[in-house]
Structures are given as structure tokens and as C-alpha cells.
Design a protein around this motif. Structure first.
Motif, PDB file in Angstrom:
ATOM      1  N   ASN A  60      11.715 -11.210  -7.185  1.00  0.00           N
ATOM      2  CA  ASN A  60      12.531  -9.960  -6.618  1.00  0.00           C
ATOM      3  C   ASN A  60      13.000  -8.630  -8.109  1.00  0.00           C
ATOM      4  N   ALA A  61      12.630  -7.687  -7.217  1.00  0.00           N
ATOM      5  CA  ALA A  61      13.028  -6.519  -7.900  1.00  0.00           C
ATOM      6  C   ALA A  61      13.094  -5.144  -7.342  1.00  0.00           C
ATOM      7  N   PRO A  62      14.112  -4.372  -8.254  1.00  0.00           N
ATOM      8  CA  PRO A  62      13.778  -3.108  -6.555  1.00  0.00           C
ATOM      9  C   PRO A  62      13.509  -2.500  -6.280  1.00  0.00           C
ATOM     10  N   THR A  63      13.487  -2.441  -5.344  1.00  0.00           N
ATOM     11  CA  THR A  63      12.119  -0.922  -4.934  1.00  0.00           C
ATOM     12  C   THR A  63      12.975   0.302  -5.418  1.00  0.00           C
ATOM     13  N   ARG A  64      12.190   0.958  -5.752  1.00  0.00           N
ATOM     14  CA  ARG A  64      12.946   2.162  -6.186  1.00  0.00           C
ATOM     15  C   ARG A  64      12.272   3.863  -5.965  1.00  0.00           C
ATOM     16  N   ASN A  65      11.163   3.722  -5.442  1.00  0.00           N
ATOM     17  CA  ASN A  65      10.524   4.716  -4.728  1.00  0.00           C
ATOM     18  C   ASN A  65       9.032   4.178  -3.766  1.00  0.00           C
ATOM     19  N   LEU A  66       9.356   4.455  -2.883  1.00  0.00           N
ATOM     20  CA  LEU A  66       7.886   3.803  -1.407  1.00  0.00           C
ATOM     21  C   LEU A  66       7.059   4.991  -1.920  1.00  0.00           C
ATOM     22  N   VAL A  67       6.358   3.806  -1.444  1.00  0.00           N
ATOM     23  CA  VAL A  67       4.271   4.200  -1.441  1.00  0.00           C
ATOM     24  C   VAL A  67       3.932   4.370  -0.146  1.00  0.00           C
ATOM     25  N   LEU A  68       3.011   5.547  -0.170  1.00  0.00           N
ATOM     26  CA  LEU A  68       1.917   5.345   1.560  1.00  0.00           C
ATOM     27  C   LEU A  68       1.278   3.825   1.173  1.00  0.00           C
ATOM     28  N   PRO A  69       1.234   3.469   2.546  1.00  0.00           N
ATOM     29  CA  PRO A  69       0.642   2.217   3.035  1.00  0.00           C
ATOM     30  C   PRO A  69      -0.310   2.379   2.491  1.00  0.00           C
ATOM     31  N   VAL A  70      -1.188   3.614   3.013  1.00  0.00           N
ATOM     32  CA  VAL A  70      -3.011   4.032   3.233  1.00  0.00           C
ATOM     33  C   VAL A  70      -2.730   4.889   2.450  1.00  0.00           C
ATOM     34  N   ASP A  71      -4.170   5.087   1.336  1.00  0.00           N
ATOM     35  CA  ASP A  71      -4.327   6.348   0.800  1.00  0.00           C
ATOM     36  C   ASP A  71      -4.348   8.032   1.476  1.00  0.00           C
ATOM     37  N   ARG A  72      -5.481   7.847   2.804  1.00  0.00           N
ATOM     38  CA  ARG A  72      -4.856   8.607   3.631  1.00  0.00           C
ATOM     39  C   ARG A  72      -4.893   8.502   4.698  1.00  0.00           C
ATOM     40  N   TYR A  73      -4.848   9.454   5.359  1.00  0.00           N
ATOM     41  CA  TYR A  73      -4.835   9.492   7.064  1.00  0.00           C
ATOM     42  C   TYR A  73      -4.275  10.869   8.131  1.00  0.00           C
ATOM     43  N   LYS A  74      -4.719  10.717   8.903  1.00  0.00           N
ATOM     44  CA  LYS A  74      -4.785  12.195   9.848  1.00  0.00           C
ATOM     45  C   LYS A  74      -3.447  11.990  10.650  1.00  0.00           C
ATOM     46  N   LYS A  75      -3.707  13.467  10.463  1.00  0.00           N
ATOM     47  CA  LYS A  75      -1.901  13.781  10.798  1.00  0.00           C
ATOM     48  C   LYS A  75      -0.963  13.763  11.864  1.00  0.00           C
ATOM     49  N   ILE A  76       0.392  13.193  11.483  1.00  0.00           N
ATOM     50  CA  ILE A  76       0.977  12.317  12.579  1.00  0.00           C
ATOM     51  C   ILE A  76       0.977  13.264  13.958  1.00  0.00           C
ATOM     52  N   SER A  77       1.148  13.191  14.991  1.00  0.00           N
ATOM     53  CA  SER A  77       1.454  14.115  15.977  1.00  0.00           C
ATOM     54  C   SER A  77       3.072  13.293  15.703  1.00  0.00           C
ATOM     55  N   ARG A  78       3.876  14.949  16.123  1.00  0.00           N
ATOM     56  CA  ARG A  78       5.538  14.391  16.639  1.00  0.00           C
ATOM     57  C   ARG A  78       5.561  14.291  18.228  1.00  0.00           C
TER      58      ARG A  78
END
Length: 261
Positions: free
Chosen positions: A107-125
Motif C-alpha cells: 500500500n502506498a499513500p495517495t498524494r493527489n487524486l485523479v479523474l476516473p475518466v479523461d473526458r466526460y460531459k458537464k455534471i448538472s449540480r
């Protein structure tokens, strides 16, 4: 005439007996899976939970999930197994399970999260019909799905089939992956996958490929559905010994912050 009816009776009895021996009983299936998970918990076989996808799922879900799923009228057998296992999981058992996951040497510490997919449509709030504790990231099917964090794969089910009800894959989630991040005590769940490229107990890093976007699951497999990644995050709370679902608004905000970096 009597001979005809006698032959018909024998044939019907024989067919019924063959059906019972060659086709798994859904009731028996549920009973067997509950018994197996119950034995693992009773014998303190915490390390073997990862070998039981139903028990691993029950360890993941939050109390709010179980409250909602009990109201469903179209409950599947997989749901019944997880619901009956949930009350057997004590806070002590869950704590031991989390400790086992945190103890994995790679196990290694998570320093920076990344997006799960490279591109996706804008999320409606503001979305009344959206999941209250998940987001659907709409993108092209076949797109690469990446792990948002470091962690250990606790569930990796890629055998979903629409015509096979008795499967370890989630009926609604389809092919799915759950990854536990020991840095934050968070579980990340990725659903409706087309393919899966990791296995249970694998150690992953942020940005590592874990699968592809697909359209598996009861609803996602319907015509004009799919084309999205379903993402959930559950937070383990040591004080209560339970997992808490991260609300959708928090997920949207967190994804937005990652996107700006």
C-alpha cells in the motif's frame, strides 16, 4: 389410456427431478451464500472476506443503502444475500477488516487524486432524478477507467450477463470494481464497466487503468442507456464502525477541484 397417463406422470416426475438437480435453486443459492459469509464472520476469517464477493459488498455498503434497498419491490437474489449478511457484520468485525486492508505491505499513500475518466460531459449540480450518493460520468463507451486513488482492490466482478441471474456481479451495477484507499479510509466503487483489468488484492496507484466504460447492469444495458461510468465513494467511520455514503454534491465538488488542477 391408463398406460399413457402413467407414462406422462413418470416423464413429468423425471423431468422435475432432473430440473432440480441440474438447475440451481435461487432459494438454495441465497441460503448457501448467507451461510458461507456467516461462517467466515463467526470464525473470524477476516482475510478470506476478499474471496467472498457478497460479503465484500456487504462490508462496503452504507446503512442508508440498506435502508433504501429494503424498500424495493423488485429485489434480486444478490440483494437478499447482502441484506441478510449486513446485520451479522459487527463494528469489531469491520474494524478488523479495515485493519487487514491497511496492513497490505505494498500500500502506498495517495498524494493527489485523479479523474476516473479523461473526458466526460458537464455534471448538472441540480438534478432531481440523479443518484443522491453517486455521479454518472457520461463519456464514450470503451473509454479508459482509471483508479482515482492508491489502494487495494477488494472487489472486481466482470461476469455480468443479462440472462444469468445467479452471478456475483451486481444486478444494477453490472461489472464493478471497489478499491479501498488506506490513506483516507475511503472505498471507491466503479460500475457499468465493459472490461476489468485488475483483480482482487491487486495494489493500484492513482491514474492506473482498471477497466473500460461499458453498459453492463439491468438499466445501463437497455437501449439508449449506458455510455457512462457510475462512481460512488463510501467513507469508513471508525467511531461508528460503519461506512457513510458521500453525497452527490460533495462528489461533484471534489471532481471539479481535481479537474481544475
Amino acid at each position: 389410456m391408463l398406460v399413457f397417463f402413467w407414462c406422462a406422470f413418470l416423464c413429468g416426475t423425471l423431468f422435475s427431478a432432473l430440473s432440480e438437480t441440474t438447475q440451481p435453486s435461487e432459494t438454495k443459492f441465497v441460503q448457501n451464500e448467507i451461510a458461507r459469509g456467516s461462517n467466515l464472520l463467526a470464525n473470524n476469517d477476516i482475510g478470506k472476506i476478499l474471496d467472498d464477493p457478497y460479503l465484500a459488498s456487504a462490508m462496503y455498503y452504507s446503512n442508508s443503502f440498506f435502508s433504501n434497498i429494503r424498500r424495493r419491490t423488485n429485489m434480486r437474489d444478490q440483494d437478499k444475500v447482502i441484506i441478510d449478511l449486513a446485520p451479522l457484520i459487527t463494528s469489531t468485525a469491520r474494524e478488523r477488516y479495515i485493519a487487514e486492508l491497511r496492513a497490505f505491505p505494498e500500500n502506498a499513500p495517495t498524494r493527489n487524486l485523479v479523474l476516473p475518466v479523461d473526458r466526460y460531459k458537464k455534471i448538472s449540480r441540480n438534478c432531481r432524478s440523479c443518484h443522491p450518493d453517486a455521479v454518472d460520468l457520461f463519456t464514450e463507451e470503451g473509454s479508459t477507467v482509471r483508479s482515482m486513488s492508491s489502494g487495494i482492490v477488494v472487489l472486481a466482478e466482470g461476469g455480468w450477463q443479462p440472462d444469468q441471474p445467479l452471478t456475483a456481479s451486481s444486478p444494477r451495477g453490472g461489472n464493478e470494481i471497489i478499491i479501498f484507499d488506506p490513506t483516507t479510509n475511503r472505498f471507491y466503487r466503479y460500475c457499468h464497466l465493459g472490461s476489468i483489468s485488475v483483480s482482487v488484492r491487486n495494489i493500484v496507484r492513482p491514474g492506473q487503468t482498471i477497466g473500460t466504460v461499458g453498459h453492463t447492469g439491468i438499466n445501463a444495458s437497455l437501449p439508449k442507456h449506458g455510455q457512462h461510468l457510475h462512481l460512488e465513494i463510501n467513507q469508513y467511520d471508525r467511531k461508528t464502525g460503519t461506512n457513510r455514503s458521500i453525497p452527490r454534491r460533495e462528489l461533484v465538488r471534489e471532481l471539479g477541484q481535481i479537474r481544475k488542477k
